[in-house]
Design a protein around this motif. Structure first.
Motif, PDB file in Angstrom:
ATOM      1  N   PHE A 206       0.717  -1.229  -0.127  1.00 43.49           N
ATOM      2  CA  PHE A 206      -0.010  -0.009   0.032  1.00 43.49           C
ATOM      3  C   PHE A 206       0.742   1.118   0.039  1.00 43.49           C
ATOM      4  O   PHE A 206       0.750   2.029  -0.671  1.00 43.49           O
ATOM      5  N   HIS A 207       1.977   1.200   0.897  1.00 41.95           N
ATOM      6  CA  HIS A 207       2.865   2.316   0.603  1.00 41.95           C
ATOM      7  C   HIS A 207       3.541   2.677  -0.345  1.00 41.95           C
ATOM      8  O   HIS A 207       3.657   3.802  -0.878  1.00 41.95           O
ATOM      9  N   VAL A 208       3.811   1.607  -1.054  1.00 39.46           N
ATOM     10  CA  VAL A 208       4.700   1.544  -2.568  1.00 39.46           C
ATOM     11  C   VAL A 208       3.537   2.244  -3.429  1.00 39.46           C
ATOM     12  O   VAL A 208       4.015   2.920  -4.234  1.00 39.46           O
ATOM     13  N   LYS A 209       2.536   1.583  -3.418  1.00 37.76           N
ATOM     14  CA  LYS A 209       1.601   2.170  -4.616  1.00 37.76           C
ATOM     15  C   LYS A 209       0.981   3.616  -4.291  1.00 37.76           C
ATOM     16  O   LYS A 209       0.899   4.389  -5.209  1.00 37.76           O
ATOM     17  N   LEU A 210       0.763   3.940  -2.935  1.00 42.11           N
ATOM     18  CA  LEU A 210       0.641   5.439  -2.678  1.00 42.11           C
ATOM     19  C   LEU A 210       1.537   6.279  -3.213  1.00 42.11           C
ATOM     20  O   LEU A 210       1.269   7.402  -3.755  1.00 42.11           O
ATOM     21  N   ALA A 211       3.132   5.885  -2.923  1.00 49.54           N
ATOM     22  CA  ALA A 211       4.076   6.652  -3.378  1.00 49.54           C
ATOM     23  C   ALA A 211       4.026   6.816  -4.882  1.00 49.54           C
ATOM     24  O   ALA A 211       4.314   8.030  -5.556  1.00 49.54           O
ATOM     25  N   ARG A 212       3.819   5.654  -5.552  1.00 49.14           N
ATOM     26  CA  ARG A 212       3.763   5.503  -7.046  1.00 49.14           C
ATOM     27  C   ARG A 212       2.807   6.404  -7.690  1.00 49.14           C
ATOM     28  O   ARG A 212       2.916   7.396  -8.617  1.00 49.14           O
ATOM     29  N   GLN A 213       1.683   6.531  -6.884  1.00 50.75           N
ATOM     30  CA  GLN A 213       0.499   7.150  -7.285  1.00 50.75           C
ATOM     31  C   GLN A 213       0.647   8.655  -7.456  1.00 50.75           C
ATOM     32  O   GLN A 213       0.100   9.403  -8.049  1.00 50.75           O
ATOM     33  N   ASN A 214       1.380   9.138  -6.101  1.00 53.81           N
ATOM     34  CA  ASN A 214       1.741  10.412  -5.976  1.00 53.81           C
ATOM     35  C   ASN A 214       2.819  11.157  -6.566  1.00 53.81           C
ATOM     36  O   ASN A 214       3.194  12.303  -6.299  1.00 53.81           O
ATOM     37  N   GLY A 215       3.485  10.075  -7.350  1.00 53.17           N
ATOM     38  CA  GLY A 215       4.830  10.468  -8.023  1.00 53.17           C
ATOM     39  C   GLY A 215       5.977  11.006  -7.282  1.00 53.17           C
ATOM     40  O   GLY A 215       6.910  11.480  -7.306  1.00 53.17           O
ATOM     41  N   ILE A 216       5.982  10.028  -5.894  1.00 54.14           N
ATOM     42  CA  ILE A 216       7.159  10.184  -4.950  1.00 54.14           C
ATOM     43  C   ILE A 216       8.226   9.217  -5.390  1.00 54.14           C
ATOM     44  O   ILE A 216       7.801   8.031  -5.022  1.00 54.14           O
ATOM     45  N   HIS A 217       9.269   9.665  -5.523  1.00 53.42           N
ATOM     46  CA  HIS A 217      10.309   8.609  -6.072  1.00 53.42           C
ATOM     47  C   HIS A 217      11.493   8.438  -5.174  1.00 53.42           C
ATOM     48  O   HIS A 217      12.419   7.472  -5.099  1.00 53.42           O
ATOM     49  N   VAL A 218      11.974   9.573  -4.448  1.00 52.76           N
ATOM     50  CA  VAL A 218      13.318   9.437  -3.750  1.00 52.76           C
ATOM     51  C   VAL A 218      13.075   9.743  -2.182  1.00 52.76           C
ATOM     52  O   VAL A 218      11.778  10.150  -1.652  1.00 52.76           O
ATOM     53  N   SER A 219      13.627   9.537  -1.297  1.00 56.62           N
ATOM     54  CA  SER A 219      13.870   9.803   0.022  1.00 56.62           C
ATOM     55  C   SER A 219      15.075  10.424   0.520  1.00 56.62           C
ATOM     56  O   SER A 219      16.135  10.272   0.011  1.00 56.62           O
ATOM     57  N   PRO A 220      14.626  11.558   1.107  1.00 58.35           N
ATOM     58  CA  PRO A 220      13.417  12.131   1.776  1.00 58.35           C
ATOM     59  C   PRO A 220      12.627  12.973   0.902  1.00 58.35           C
ATOM     60  O   PRO A 220      13.237  13.584   0.103  1.00 58.35           O
ATOM     61  N   LEU A 224       3.475  18.938   2.716  1.00 62.53           N
ATOM     62  CA  LEU A 224       2.448  19.773   3.359  1.00 62.53           C
ATOM     63  C   LEU A 224       1.264  19.910   3.086  1.00 62.53           C
ATOM     64  O   LEU A 224       0.887  20.226   1.854  1.00 62.53           O
ATOM     65  N   ASN A 225       0.411  19.002   4.028  1.00 61.79           N
ATOM     66  CA  ASN A 225      -0.905  19.124   3.536  1.00 61.79           C
ATOM     67  C   ASN A 225      -1.359  18.360   2.161  1.00 61.79           C
ATOM     68  O   ASN A 225      -2.116  18.838   1.111  1.00 61.79           O
ATOM     69  N   GLY A 226      -0.485  17.316   1.932  1.00 59.95           N
ATOM     70  CA  GLY A 226      -0.748  16.562   0.764  1.00 59.95           C
ATOM     71  C   GLY A 226       0.103  17.173  -0.596  1.00 59.95           C
ATOM     72  O   GLY A 226      -0.031  16.481  -1.401  1.00 59.95           O
ATOM     73  N   MET A 227       0.795  18.176  -0.484  1.00 56.14           N
ATOM     74  CA  MET A 227       1.517  18.659  -1.626  1.00 56.14           C
ATOM     75  C   MET A 227       3.156  18.761  -1.478  1.00 56.14           C
ATOM     76  O   MET A 227       3.579  18.966  -0.336  1.00 56.14           O
ATOM     77  N   VAL A 228       3.679  17.911  -2.561  1.00 52.76           N
ATOM     78  CA  VAL A 228       5.351  18.021  -2.175  1.00 52.76           C
ATOM     79  C   VAL A 228       5.735  19.422  -1.966  1.00 52.76           C
ATOM     80  O   VAL A 228       5.564  20.375  -2.508  1.00 52.76           O
ATOM     81  N   CYS A 229       6.705  19.496  -0.935  1.00 58.63           N
ATOM     82  CA  CYS A 229       7.302  20.871  -0.748  1.00 58.63           C
ATOM     83  C   CYS A 229       8.956  20.497  -0.824  1.00 58.63           C
ATOM     84  O   CYS A 229       9.100  19.403  -0.720  1.00 58.63           O
ATOM     85  N   ASP A 230       9.434  21.715  -1.031  1.00 58.59           N
ATOM     86  CA  ASP A 230      10.968  21.791  -1.106  1.00 58.59           C
ATOM     87  C   ASP A 230      11.654  21.785   0.320  1.00 58.59           C
ATOM     88  O   ASP A 230      11.981  23.188   0.617  1.00 58.59           O
TER      89      ASP A 230
END
Length: 255
Positions: A206-220, A224-230
């Motif tokens: 589920f965590h992997v799928k959620l990251a892919r769904q939201n375009g999150i590729h790297v760590s960290p 913020l409130n659902g939006m990727v922040c710098d």
């Protein structure tokens, strides 16, 4: 009589080439106009499994805050230990009930042992909840070098699991090594399936799928409130305050 352009006849005569007879066909009524007495309709397809609760591991204290800072972290990443420690020991306590601090599993596949580290953390969460999860995560980040590539390259999967289970039992009061191992043992399927994973597999998927769904590729990665922040893993508490204070203040004024 000439019909208006675009008029569609609901009854059409077609000449049969074989018999030269006229065959009359009628368009069936629209499904919405049919009267059906059928009671055994096909069940609604539900698709693949879905999480029944929110996936983020929430740091105790800020569960009901209006502002949510989420961090997607990998235990095998050398830059994450500093970020994790700052967020958990400084940022979280600094804002208390005014900030919901969430953590998500971000497996980095170029570190093969990364999956096993996250599986162990999922197992601890399943057994003892969020407080134990953060205790174990803190201990794992403190000793993460032991699980880097160079120190795990020649170890078996089971050897790594056993080391993680021992660490879990030492870092969380009342958590037994054998209970963690029971979560990490391969599931034996009755139908002969071989790629069955273990008791943590579905949650980690589920965590992997959620990251892919939201375009999150790297760590960290932070949102913020659902939006990727710098943000940056090296930020100090002061830098986090500069970033978060305006949002927390505006949230406090909102209804």
């Amino acid at each position: 009589q000439t019909r208006p352009r675009g008029f569609m006849n609901t009854r059409v005569s077609v000449r049969s080439i074989a018999s030269h007879a006229f065959v009359s066909t009628a368009r069936p009524p629209h499904p919405s106009r049919r009267c059906s007495t059928r009671t055994n309709a096909s069940p609604t397809r539900m698709g693949p499994p879905m999480p029944s609760v929110a996936l983020g591991r929430v740091l105790p204290g800020g569960e009901n805050a209006k502002v949510t800072l989420a961090a997607w972290l990998d235990y095998a990443c050398p830059f994450i230990a500093t970020a994790y420690k700052t967020l958990v020991t400084e940022v979280g306590p600094r804002y208390g009930q005014d900030l919901r601090l969430e953590f998500f599993h971000q497996v980095q596949p170029w570190h093969p042992q990364s999956t096993m580290l996250h599986e162990a953390a999922v197992a601890v969460f399943q057994l003892a909840g969020p407080g134990a999860f953060f205790q174990f995560s803190s201990a794992l980040f403190e000793r993460q070098v032991e699980f880097f590539d160079a120190n795990t390259y020649h170890k078996s999967r089971m050897e790594i699991y056993e080391e993680l289970a021992l660490l879990g039992s030492l870092s969380v009061d009342g958590l037994r090594e054998e209970d963690i191992m029971s979560k990490l043992e391969r599931v034996v399927a009755t139908d002969g399936s071989l790629n069955t994973g273990n008791a943590t597999t579905r949650d980690l998927k589920f965590h992997v799928k959620l990251a892919r769904q939201n375009g999150i590729h790297v760590s960290p990665t932070t949102t913020l409130n659902g939006m990727v922040c710098d943000t940056d893993s090296s930020w100090t508490l002061g830098q986090w305050e500069t970033f978060l204070d305006p949002h927390v203040a505006r949230a406090a004024l909102s209804q």
